[in-house]
Design an enzyme around this catalytic site. Structure first.
Site, PDB file in Angstrom:
ATOM      1  N   LYS A   7       0.831  -1.205   0.000  1.00 25.48           N
ATOM      2  CA  LYS A   7       0.000   0.000   0.000  1.00 25.48           C
ATOM      3  C   LYS A   7       0.871   1.263   0.000  1.00 25.48           C
ATOM      4  O   LYS A   7       0.659   2.180  -0.781  1.00 25.48           O
ATOM      5  CB  LYS A   7      -0.927   0.015   1.232  1.00 25.48           C
ATOM      6  CG  LYS A   7      -1.857  -1.191   1.309  1.00 25.48           C
ATOM      7  CD  LYS A   7      -2.793  -1.121   2.500  1.00 25.48           C
ATOM      8  CE  LYS A   7      -2.116  -1.210   3.852  1.00 25.48           C
ATOM      9  NZ  LYS A   7      -1.431  -2.489   4.112  1.00 25.48           N
ATOM     10  N   ARG A  35      -9.894   0.825   8.609  1.00 21.78           N
ATOM     11  CA  ARG A  35      -9.443  -0.521   8.973  1.00 21.78           C
ATOM     12  C   ARG A  35     -10.515  -1.326   9.677  1.00 21.78           C
ATOM     13  O   ARG A  35     -10.297  -2.501   9.984  1.00 21.78           O
ATOM     14  CB  ARG A  35      -8.270  -0.375   9.928  1.00 21.78           C
ATOM     15  CG  ARG A  35      -6.930  -0.301   9.165  1.00 21.78           C
ATOM     16  CD  ARG A  35      -6.029  -1.054   9.786  1.00 21.78           C
ATOM     17  NE  ARG A  35      -4.737  -1.444   9.774  1.00 21.78           N
ATOM     18  CZ  ARG A  35      -3.661  -0.858   9.340  1.00 21.78           C
ATOM     19  NH1 ARG A  35      -3.690   0.283   8.750  1.00 21.78           N
ATOM     20  NH2 ARG A  35      -2.510  -1.427   9.480  1.00 21.78           N
ATOM     21  N   ARG A  64      11.541  -5.865   5.146  1.00 24.89           N
ATOM     22  CA  ARG A  64      11.366  -4.422   4.941  1.00 24.89           C
ATOM     23  C   ARG A  64      12.305  -3.638   5.849  1.00 24.89           C
ATOM     24  O   ARG A  64      12.503  -3.954   7.021  1.00 24.89           O
ATOM     25  CB  ARG A  64       9.925  -4.015   5.251  1.00 24.89           C
ATOM     26  CG  ARG A  64       9.746  -2.497   5.227  1.00 24.89           C
ATOM     27  CD  ARG A  64       8.324  -2.055   5.261  1.00 24.89           C
ATOM     28  NE  ARG A  64       7.549  -2.693   6.311  1.00 24.89           N
ATOM     29  CZ  ARG A  64       6.236  -2.628   6.385  1.00 24.89           C
ATOM     30  NH1 ARG A  64       5.554  -1.987   5.451  1.00 24.89           N
ATOM     31  NH2 ARG A  64       5.595  -3.223   7.354  1.00 24.89           N
ATOM     32  N   ARG A 113      11.008  -1.783  11.416  1.00 27.39           N
ATOM     33  CA  ARG A 113       9.896  -1.391  12.289  1.00 27.39           C
ATOM     34  C   ARG A 113       9.730  -2.414  13.405  1.00 27.39           C
ATOM     35  O   ARG A 113       9.889  -3.616  13.173  1.00 27.39           O
ATOM     36  CB  ARG A 113       8.603  -1.317  11.464  1.00 27.39           C
ATOM     37  CG  ARG A 113       8.446  -0.003  10.753  1.00 27.39           C
ATOM     38  CD  ARG A 113       7.267   0.073   9.813  1.00 27.39           C
ATOM     39  NE  ARG A 113       6.064  -0.645  10.183  1.00 27.39           N
ATOM     40  CZ  ARG A 113       4.953  -0.639   9.434  1.00 27.39           C
ATOM     41  NH1 ARG A 113       4.920   0.053   8.307  1.00 27.39           N
ATOM     42  NH2 ARG A 113       3.894  -1.300   9.815  1.00 27.39           N
ATOM     43  N   ARG A 172      -0.653  -9.198  13.199  1.00 28.29           N
ATOM     44  CA  ARG A 172      -1.241  -8.171  12.318  1.00 28.29           C
ATOM     45  C   ARG A 172      -2.094  -8.834  11.235  1.00 28.29           C
ATOM     46  O   ARG A 172      -3.148  -8.325  10.860  1.00 28.29           O
ATOM     47  CB  ARG A 172      -0.128  -7.331  11.679  1.00 28.29           C
ATOM     48  CG  ARG A 172       0.511  -6.353  12.663  1.00 28.29           C
ATOM     49  CD  ARG A 172       1.868  -5.859  12.197  1.00 28.29           C
ATOM     50  NE  ARG A 172       1.852  -5.162  10.933  1.00 28.29           N
ATOM     51  CZ  ARG A 172       2.920  -5.044  10.140  1.00 28.29           C
ATOM     52  NH1 ARG A 172       4.082  -5.572  10.495  1.00 28.29           N
ATOM     53  NH2 ARG A 172       2.839  -4.381   9.025  1.00 28.29           N
TER      54      ARG A 172
END
Ligand code: AP5
Length: 236
Positions: free
Chosen positions: A33, A108, A147, A180, A191
């Site tokens: 996203k 969300r 990431r 992160r 998640r």
């Protein structure tokens, strides 16, 4: 990245409020996203509104909002709807949102989507398109684990697919990249569970209203971008 005045797309066209784009990028954690949003900002000249980025900034600055949100974020749970709705409501009042915006990571939950309907209706706006980026669970885990993010400009990299030019430094601002706290495997899995229970029902919410486009997010970034822009352009 080229920056354009609010409401001015890359072809120099300025949109009136009645044609202002109101876009949502939906998809599981790591679907791409944020990666797509940064390119869409450039193409359509509208701001990216990422509730995740806004919350991370609040955490980094140690604001009351950041202190309230940090525990939920670190556990991979959602921050309370009323907090998020308040944050988005304030963000939409800023000048740059007048001629359009792109939500990344919002809404969300169904209550957030209903609150957004109310905010847009007060502004005399309507949603242009909701694009769902679909990626399977194993890709989610792999992408999030690899990431690395720039703490300054929020640009994201992938250790294999999209490494920075210089070892662990952001290509744009030269700052050291970080992982992160919620990109560790146990939190990623939480998640994903949260996404399945609380966020995935939004696909049906928008499908029923004829607003949803589903895009295979497993392919190369530019190929995905082509399909996303096609869906947006067809909806204008
Ligand atoms: P948020 O920051 O929104 O996290 P997320 O939805 O889990 O999404 P991500 O940012 O992890 O992934 P992405 O889809 O943007 O993927 P990216 O482009 O980076 O939210 C974080 C937390 O904040 C939440 O858990 C919650 O606590 C809180 N929060 C935020 N909004 C909230 C809300 N509305 N309500 C309540 N709480 C909220 O890509 C991932 C990786 O893949 C990168 O390495 C990238 O380089 C790579 N990649 C991307 N596309 C491709 C491709 N096509 N091919 C190969 N690699 C790719």
């Amino acid at each position: 990245m080229t920056f354009h005045a609010a409401g001015e797309s890359t072809d120099g066209e300025t949109r009136g409020p009645e044609r202002a784009l109101a876009l949502i990028l939906l998809g599981p954690p790591g679907a791409g996203k944020g990666t797509q949003a940064r390119q869409l900002v450039d193409r359509y000249g509208i701001p990216q509104i990422s509730t995740g980025d806004m919350l991370r900034e609040a955490v980094a600055q140690g604001t009351p909002l950041g202190k309230q949100a940090q525990g939920c974020m670190d556990r991979g749970e959602l921050v309370a709807d009323d907090v998020i709705i308040g944050l988005v409501g304030e963000r939409l009042e800023r000048d740059d949102a007048r001629q359009g915006f792109l939500f990344d990571g919002f809404p969300r939950t169904i209550p957030q989507a209903e609150a957004l309907d109310g905010l847009l209706s007060k502004m005399g706006r309507r949603l242009t398109r909701v694009v769902l980026l679909e990626v399977p669970a194993e890709v989610v885990v792999e992408r999030n684990s690899a990431r690395r993010s720039c703490p300054q400009c929020q640009e994201t990299y992938h250790l294999l697919n999209r490494p920075p030019a210089r070892d662990c430094l952001c290509d744009r601002c030269g700052v050291e990249l970080v992982q992160r706290p919620d990109d560790h495997e146990d939190v990623i899995r939480n998640r994903m569970t949260v996404y399945g229970v609380q966020t995935s029902p939004l696909a049906e919410y928008y499908r029923r209203r004829g607003l949803l486009s589903e895009v295979d997010g497993q392919r190369a970034v530019d190929v995905v971008f082509g399909d996303v822009t096609q869906a947006v352009d067809a909806a204008q």
